[in-house]
Design a protein around this motif. Structure first.
Motif: not given
Length: 459
Positions: A66, A70, A438-439, A442, A445
């Motif tokens: 990314d 990552e 995925w973004e 992230q 989190r």
């Protein structure tokens, strides 16, 4: 013999000659990843000459991480399961640019080939444009970007935790002659950089907000427009940082000010006749049947393709009523409250402005989605909904015009889109949707300042 100019380079042989003429030991080669981030390296001259003919290899991790380096854990193309092998790239000779901040240094773009080419943003745009040529059309476009300037450095913004930043100028002063005159040296430097690097700016002015500037890049064939937009974003940031300033193309950096757009102006011309495919003086608003179908395709597919125009978590903070950003898949004639603005004109100027995109979008992907959707509309002879007259924010719109409200939802709409898979291919859709998922993961989190302020003590 006169000195060769970078913008005159068209062939591999000419690329070789200009490097030899300048006596360069190395050249810069760069490519753009899924997020529109430019990556690359200095390449030794003999290696570059070889790459002109045979291409070169680059670790495919750049398609597997990314914007913070990552590693994705949810993509099939590359990862620990493949061992991150090299992927082939090819040099694009006619992308040659001057690098005025590095003397005689030259920059060349590269694009992925082979299986990696199915994921390459520039390659995707090329495939969409080839589809258009097969239909008899050549696409033209131009990009407009808003960006905020700060009296900060990469070090200072991190020391401040990206809070309490000092804009280049204070207050809300759109189109201000005062601001652009006081800082005329900066404006002239940026205009000169754009000319020398072949992404000429046809309009540059302050926008509403402290330190915000809008630049309209000149129209060109759609692939060249993608190159110009992508390079403009990178080297505007380079230019600013070399002067102790910073530029950001975040969709929205502060809740107190409007977001930053990345508007796209598009038109089609008939390859055989050279005439505008959008202009018909006998039709209302001079909209030809082709333009009407094109707009209909863009409108219909906007909710399905939104992730390609609004690719970050931050993008969705901009898509709220009253902040000059569309909230539904609407269209109108000369209406800046709608997502699609038809601009009546002449054979030369009849066009449509795709107003949905934010400044953080990858220019190649945004162009591919905007043009691809329009071509889909022509192919299927789609008809647009009734145009919006008046303030689109105050009207009720059909449910099918509603746009996804989060990046996760947008990724799901893209994955489920048959039109996206037809236009962009399964490999790209699966990969890009996974990167957006995925973004979102992230983001989940992390604990935001808002959550701490709201819940830490009282709950």
């Amino acid at each position: 013999m006169s000195r060769m100019q970078a913008r005159d380079i068209k062939t591999a042989e000419e690329a070789r000659r200009i490097v030899e003429e300048r006596g360069l030991s190395h050249v810069k080669v760069g490519m753009f990843d899924i997020d529109g981030v430019m990556l690359g390296k200095y390449m030794q001259r003999d290696k570059f000459f070889s790459a002109l003919e045979d291409g070169f290899a680059f670790c495919d991790v750049v398609l597997g991480w990314d914007s913070k380096d990552e590693l994705y854990d949810n993509v099939k193309f590359t990862g620990w399961h493949t061992g991150y092998p090299d992927a082939p790239l090819k040099i694009v000779p006619d992308s040659c640019r001057e690098l005025p901040c590095e003397g005689d240094m030259l920059l060349f773009l590269a694009e992925f080939a082979g299986p990696a080419g199915e994921l390459c943003p520039r390659g995707l745009l090329k495939r969409i444009l080839e589809r258009g040529r097969g239909m008899g059309f050549e696409a033209f476009g131009s990009l407009e970007y808003e960006f905020f300037m700060f009296q900060e450095t990469p070090e200072s913004v991190r020391e401040k935790g990206f809070r309490n930043l000092k804009p280049l100028t204070p207050d809300m002063m759109g189109y201000s002659m005062l601001r652009s005159s006081v800082h005329s040296e900066l404006y002239r430097e940026l205009l000169a950089l754009a000319e020398s690097m072949d992404f000429p700016i046809e309009g540059l002015h302050t926008e509403t907000g402290p330190g915000v500037i809008e630049a309209a890049i000149g129209v060109d064939s759609a692939l060249a427009a993608g190159d110009k937009g992508a390079l403009f974003k990178v080297f505007t940031k380079v230019w600013a940082q070399r002067r102790g300033l910073m530029a950001t193309f975040m969709a929205k950096w502060s809740p107190d000010y409007p977001g930053q757009s990345g508007h796209i102006h598009l038109s089609l011309r008939e390859i055989d006749s050279g005439k505008s495919a959008f202009f018909d003086p006998e039709k209302p608003y001079q909209m030809s049947d082709v333009q009407r179908h094109f707009v209909a395709g863009q409108q219909k597919l906007m909710p399905e393709f939104l992730a390609m125009f609004a690719p970050t978590i931050n993008s969705y903070t901009r898509l709220i009523p009253g902040f000059w950003a569309p909230t539904d898949a609407t269209w109108g004639v000369e209406n800046r409250t709608t997502a699609l603005r038809v601009i009546p004109g002449s054979d030369k100027s009849q066009r449509v402005e795709y107003r949905l995109g934010s400044a953080d979008a990858n220019p190649y992907l945004a162009l591919a989605a905007a043009i691809g959707a329009g071509l889909y509309g022509i192919e299927h002879r789609l008809e647009p909904d009734e145009q919006v007259k008046g303030n689109a924010y105050e009207l009720d719109h059909p449910e099918h015009q509603a746009l996804p409200r989060t990046l996760w939802e947008a990724a799901q709409r893209l994955k489920a889109s048959e039109a996206a898979r037809t236009l962009f291919g399964d490999a790209f859709v699966e990969h890009f949707a996974a990167t957006r998922e995925w973004e979102e993961r992230q983001f989940r989190r992390h604990i935001t300042d808002w959550e701490l302020d709201r819940y830490f003590e009282i709950i």
